[in-house]
Design an enzyme around this catalytic site. Structure first.
Site, mmCIF file in Angstrom:
data_model
loop_
_atom_site.group_PDB
_atom_site.id
_atom_site.type_symbol
_atom_site.label_atom_id
_atom_site.label_comp_id
_atom_site.label_asym_id
_atom_site.label_seq_id
_atom_site.Cartn_x
_atom_site.Cartn_y
_atom_site.Cartn_z
ATOM 1 N N ASN A 171 -3.105 24.207 7.344
ATOM 2 C CA ASN A 171 -3.356 22.770 7.481
ATOM 3 C C ASN A 171 -2.198 22.181 8.290
ATOM 4 O O ASN A 171 -1.106 22.009 7.775
ATOM 5 C CB ASN A 171 -3.423 22.142 6.075
ATOM 6 C CG ASN A 171 -3.564 20.637 6.124
ATOM 7 O OD1 ASN A 171 -3.815 20.054 7.185
ATOM 8 N ND2 ASN A 171 -3.414 19.996 4.977
ATOM 9 N N TRP A 172 -2.475 21.905 9.560
ATOM 10 C CA TRP A 172 -1.395 21.432 10.445
ATOM 11 C C TRP A 172 -1.065 19.959 10.219
ATOM 12 O O TRP A 172 -0.096 19.461 10.763
ATOM 13 C CB TRP A 172 -1.785 21.655 11.914
ATOM 14 C CG TRP A 172 -1.891 23.090 12.316
ATOM 15 C CD1 TRP A 172 -1.725 24.190 11.517
ATOM 16 C CD2 TRP A 172 -2.176 23.592 13.636
ATOM 17 N NE1 TRP A 172 -1.897 25.340 12.258
ATOM 18 C CE2 TRP A 172 -2.184 24.997 13.557
ATOM 19 C CE3 TRP A 172 -2.437 22.987 14.862
ATOM 20 C CZ2 TRP A 172 -2.428 25.814 14.661
ATOM 21 C CZ3 TRP A 172 -2.695 23.798 15.972
ATOM 22 C CH2 TRP A 172 -2.688 25.191 15.867
ATOM 23 N N LYS A 173 -1.931 19.266 9.495
ATOM 24 C CA LYS A 173 -1.733 17.820 9.259
ATOM 25 C C LYS A 173 -1.570 17.109 10.610
ATOM 26 O O LYS A 173 -2.176 17.518 11.590
ATOM 27 C CB LYS A 173 -0.557 17.589 8.306
ATOM 28 C CG LYS A 173 -0.690 18.451 7.048
ATOM 29 C CD LYS A 173 0.254 18.097 5.949
ATOM 30 C CE LYS A 173 0.029 19.054 4.784
ATOM 31 N NZ LYS A 173 0.822 18.752 3.615
ATOM 32 N N HIS A 199 -7.936 16.106 0.216
ATOM 33 C CA HIS A 199 -6.515 16.460 0.189
ATOM 34 C C HIS A 199 -5.736 15.332 -0.506
ATOM 35 O O HIS A 199 -6.072 14.166 -0.362
ATOM 36 C CB HIS A 199 -6.003 16.662 1.620
ATOM 37 C CG HIS A 199 -4.642 17.268 1.659
ATOM 38 N ND1 HIS A 199 -3.503 16.520 1.469
ATOM 39 C CD2 HIS A 199 -4.236 18.553 1.809
ATOM 40 C CE1 HIS A 199 -2.448 17.323 1.513
ATOM 41 N NE2 HIS A 199 -2.868 18.560 1.724
ATOM 42 N N GLU A 247 -3.048 13.937 0.147
ATOM 43 C CA GLU A 247 -2.525 12.885 1.039
ATOM 44 C C GLU A 247 -3.612 11.867 1.348
ATOM 45 O O GLU A 247 -3.347 10.674 1.474
ATOM 46 C CB GLU A 247 -1.967 13.517 2.323
ATOM 47 C CG GLU A 247 -0.635 14.205 2.052
ATOM 48 C CD GLU A 247 -0.338 15.393 2.942
ATOM 49 O OE1 GLU A 247 -0.956 15.543 4.017
ATOM 50 O OE2 GLU A 247 0.528 16.210 2.552
ATOM 51 N N GLU A 285 -4.046 22.461 -5.386
ATOM 52 C CA GLU A 285 -2.772 22.074 -4.798
ATOM 53 C C GLU A 285 -2.064 21.080 -5.720
ATOM 54 O O GLU A 285 -2.348 19.875 -5.664
ATOM 55 C CB GLU A 285 -3.003 21.401 -3.439
ATOM 56 C CG GLU A 285 -3.678 22.296 -2.425
ATOM 57 C CD GLU A 285 -3.362 21.847 -1.000
ATOM 58 O OE1 GLU A 285 -2.870 22.698 -0.241
ATOM 59 O OE2 GLU A 285 -3.573 20.676 -0.656
ATOM 60 N N GLY A 318 4.746 20.164 0.187
ATOM 61 C CA GLY A 318 5.805 19.737 1.093
ATOM 62 C C GLY A 318 7.157 19.540 0.417
ATOM 63 O O GLY A 318 8.067 18.962 0.999
ATOM 64 N N SER A 344 3.703 24.389 -0.837
ATOM 65 C CA SER A 344 4.924 25.112 -0.464
ATOM 66 C C SER A 344 4.752 26.633 -0.459
ATOM 67 O O SER A 344 5.670 27.368 -0.837
ATOM 68 C CB SER A 344 6.102 24.691 -1.354
ATOM 69 O OG SER A 344 6.390 23.312 -1.170
ATOM 70 N N GLY A 374 0.573 24.444 4.450
ATOM 71 C CA GLY A 374 0.932 23.322 5.314
ATOM 72 C C GLY A 374 2.098 23.693 6.215
ATOM 73 O O GLY A 374 1.926 24.358 7.248
ATOM 74 N N GLY A 375 3.299 23.307 5.819
ATOM 75 C CA GLY A 375 4.494 23.488 6.646
ATOM 76 C C GLY A 375 4.641 24.878 7.260
ATOM 77 O O GLY A 375 4.918 25.008 8.458
HETATM 78 P P1 PGA Z 1 2.749 22.563 2.194
HETATM 79 O O1 PGA Z 1 1.344 21.781 2.311
HETATM 80 O O2 PGA Z 1 2.431 24.023 2.369
HETATM 81 O O3 PGA Z 1 3.590 22.019 3.333
HETATM 82 O O4 PGA Z 1 3.307 22.270 0.851
HETATM 83 C C1 PGA Z 1 0.170 22.279 1.731
HETATM 84 C C2 PGA Z 1 -0.967 21.322 1.944
HETATM 85 O O5 PGA Z 1 -0.730 20.107 1.914
HETATM 86 O O6 PGA Z 1 -2.119 21.732 2.162
#
Ligand code: PGA
Length: 256
Positions: free
Chosen positions: A12-14, A98, A100, A170, A176, A216, A237-238
């Site tokens: 997930n590149w956001k 998600h 966010e 998640e 993050g 993470s 994500g990251g």
């Molecule tokens: P993260 O994000 O790996 O940076 O914690 C995961 C996500 O939000 O899907």
């Protein structure tokens, strides 16, 4: 126990990367695809603007997901993208719900249920995200929180729709932050999700649904997380923004 379910690693590149950077990362992955375990499905969820550019890569080693879509089919909804538009671009998946989007865009369980319906109507497989906040875990309400999320957004589905779903657990406190659920915490929640799905949809369906862990995930913790019997891969994500890290996570998702 050997994993019979599909193994998936999704990035997930956001809201990150310029088009050039996005293409460079996708090409780096292409060049290293011989290292990917064949049983692992790799999914990339770039910003929607780049879906078309990445779609032009020949014989890609990944499938693509959007990060969001509208619950409407079409019409005067400025700024929105429909599931039908994604489908027409041969996008296979869409991340829905998600944390966010729940937090910053006020998406409710009810809206998320409608987005799932919109996706399924156009043959897009939703990657449905659920997970508790820190205060809910501290108050030991994490199971009930996740159960309500599952009930409100998924329990209306017919069995033939449910089998198309992918679930991502998640925990919000792990996204993050560099904090990851321990393998025991992840396995316990994944088993709970599967049991909840079995209670409503039956064992056969529950056994088929891939449940990914997100929060993470890194090259140092992915192998242990993915070795848990009910963890079928990850939503990353990251660490999905760097080819080397993402490839190492993909490799660790192979059946050991
Ligand atoms: P993260 O994000 O790996 O940076 O914690 C995961 C996500 O939000 O899907």
């Amino acid at each position: 126990m050997e994993h019979m379910r599909q193994r998936i690693v999704a990035g997930n590149w956001k809201m990150n990367k310029t088009l050039d950077e996005a293409m460079e990362l996708a090409i780096d992955l292409q060049e290293r695809q011989d290292d990917f375990p064949p049983e692992v499905t790799v999914i990339l969820a770039p910003p929607s603007l780049y879906l078309l550019g990445l779609e032009m890569i020949e014989e890609p080693c990944f499938l693509m997901a959007a990060q969001n879509c509208s619950h409407h089919q079409y019409g005067a909804f400025t700024g929105e993208i429909s599931a039908a538009m994604l489908q027409a671009m041969r996008i296979k998946y869409c991340i829905i719900g998600h944390s966010e989007r729940r937090e910053y865009f006020h998406e409710t369980d009810e809206l998320i249920a409608k987005k799932i319906d919109a996706c399924l109507l156009d043959n897009i497989a939703p990657i449905f995200c659920c997970g508790e906040k820190k205060e809910e875990r501290v108050a030991k309400k994490h199971f009930v929180t996740v159960m309500h999320q599952l009930e409100k957004s998924l329990f209306h589905l017919r069995p033939e729709q449910m089998v198309k779903m992918i679930i991502a657990y998640e925990p919000v406190w792990a996204i993050g932050t560099g904090l990851t659920a321990s393998t025991d915490e992840a396995q316990e929640m994944h088993a709970f999700i599967r049991k909840t799905l079995a209670g409503h949809f039956g064992e056969t369906i529950a056994e088929k649904i891939p449940i990914l862990y997100g929060g993470s995930v890194s090259p140092t913790n992915s192998a242990a997380l993915f070795a848990c019997p009910d963890v079928d891969g990850g939503l990353v994500g990251g660490a999905s923004l760097k080819a080397r890290d993402f490839i190492s996570i993909i490799k660790s998702a192979g059946i050991q």
